[in-house]
Design an enzyme around this catalytic site. Sequence first.
Site, PDB file in Angstrom:
ATOM      1  N   CYS A 143     -56.105   4.417  14.527  1.00 21.44           N
ATOM      2  CA  CYS A 143     -55.019   4.296  13.561  1.00 21.44           C
ATOM      3  C   CYS A 143     -53.695   4.731  14.173  1.00 21.44           C
ATOM      4  O   CYS A 143     -53.634   5.701  14.925  1.00 21.44           O
ATOM      5  CB  CYS A 143     -55.325   5.153  12.333  1.00 21.44           C
ATOM      6  SG  CYS A 143     -54.090   5.007  11.014  1.00 21.44           S
ATOM      7  N   CYS A 190     -58.701   5.821   1.932  1.00 22.62           N
ATOM      8  CA  CYS A 190     -57.748   5.513   3.005  1.00 22.62           C
ATOM      9  C   CYS A 190     -56.550   6.443   2.828  1.00 22.62           C
ATOM     10  O   CYS A 190     -55.654   6.180   2.026  1.00 22.62           O
ATOM     11  CB  CYS A 190     -57.321   4.050   2.922  1.00 22.62           C
ATOM     12  SG  CYS A 190     -56.295   3.503   4.298  1.00 22.62           S
TER      13      CYS A 190
END
Length: 426
Positions: free
Chosen positions: A356, A160
């Site tokens: 995102c 991530c």
Amino acid sequence: MAHIVILGAGTGGMPAAYEMRESLGKEHQITVINSSDHFQFVPSNPWVAVGWRTRDDITFPIEPYLKRKGIDFIADTVDKIDPENNKLSLAAGNEVDYDYLVIVTGPRLAFEEVEGSGPHGGHTQSVCTVDHAEKCFDEFQDLCEDPGPVIVGAMPFASCFGPAYEYAFILDTALRKKKMRSKVPMTFVTSEPYIGHLGLGGVGDSKGMLESELRKQDIKWITNARTTKVEEGKMFVEELDNQGNVIKEHELPFKHSMMLPSFKGVDAVNDVGEDLVNPRGFVKIDDYQRNPKYHNIYSAGVCVAIPPVEATPVNTGAPKTGYMIESMVTAIVHNIKDELEKGAEPSHKGTWQAICLADMGDRGAAFVALPQIPPRNVNWFAQGKWVHMAKVAFEKYFIRKMKKGTSEPLYEKYVLKAIGIDRLEK
């Protein structure tokens, strides 16, 4: 009556509990087990790390809010999962039986894989938990008193990368506001093969745009970076070429460093063995979020096993973003409901799409990858001040949603419309 146990109370576990209760009704028992008695909104941790948020801003006690919805809560750590007997053993000595187990624990942070890393006994900071972010803020304050070089980035096997970019740009903005950025050289060190890879093989022009932003903010970078060891004030990094050969060895001095660690499965899940997890301890699932061996165990979020988008010289994992987690959870709820009410086999699948919003201090970057693995129908990346405002609004809305106990599809209802995409393909 069935007993559904949800292991984990983060950004996957809490929505799973609410959606399960709303879908199944009160005739079935739902229990959430979490090692902490507080929910924390992890995406806000980079702000905590520079003092723009406090713990109280992004956390709240779990039990009162679950109790309002008729959901039981146990604040304890699971020591052992016995899938043959549908039983959990807790650290306090209690046992919990289940009919269905939903594993949404998130990852174990494997700082031990790089000697000298991590905030507890190591020399690097993290923004993966609110405790880590507070410790990072303490070191940020020390940096402001005694400026020096900074290293931000991600270790091998990280999956991530967004929070690393966020923290780099947020730290840059915070230092500029204090008029001391000129005293703090910054280097971004990442296991990605190039800037903007993000564990996704890039999204749109993420490479060009993020490289441009790093140049604008005078942040140097090293990609294909295999961090091998950290000592006090010094990081050892091997820089690889695209064939995996070491082309340069770096000894980088630092006064402050925030490096995202590699992820593994949590111990209790990993200990079950290869029928449940892959070699990194992530839960094996089929197309319906169900474990192929234990059909009453489902899983969603960062703890599930999905392959990397592509092979890279330094190992990188694939991220699991908010919309992906939300869609996984919804699929699990529908599949359990169908089995309980109709005796039907699972038929619902998560929509594995990457969406995102990444904050950059006073602006931000947003990306949409549909599907996550190329080639894609949508490959979109943009930046601007509107993303920063959207991220702030998202934080306020999600925390309010978790306190209210609603399970509406936030991403599709709000985020996608905000960026001009009306719907996702199912």
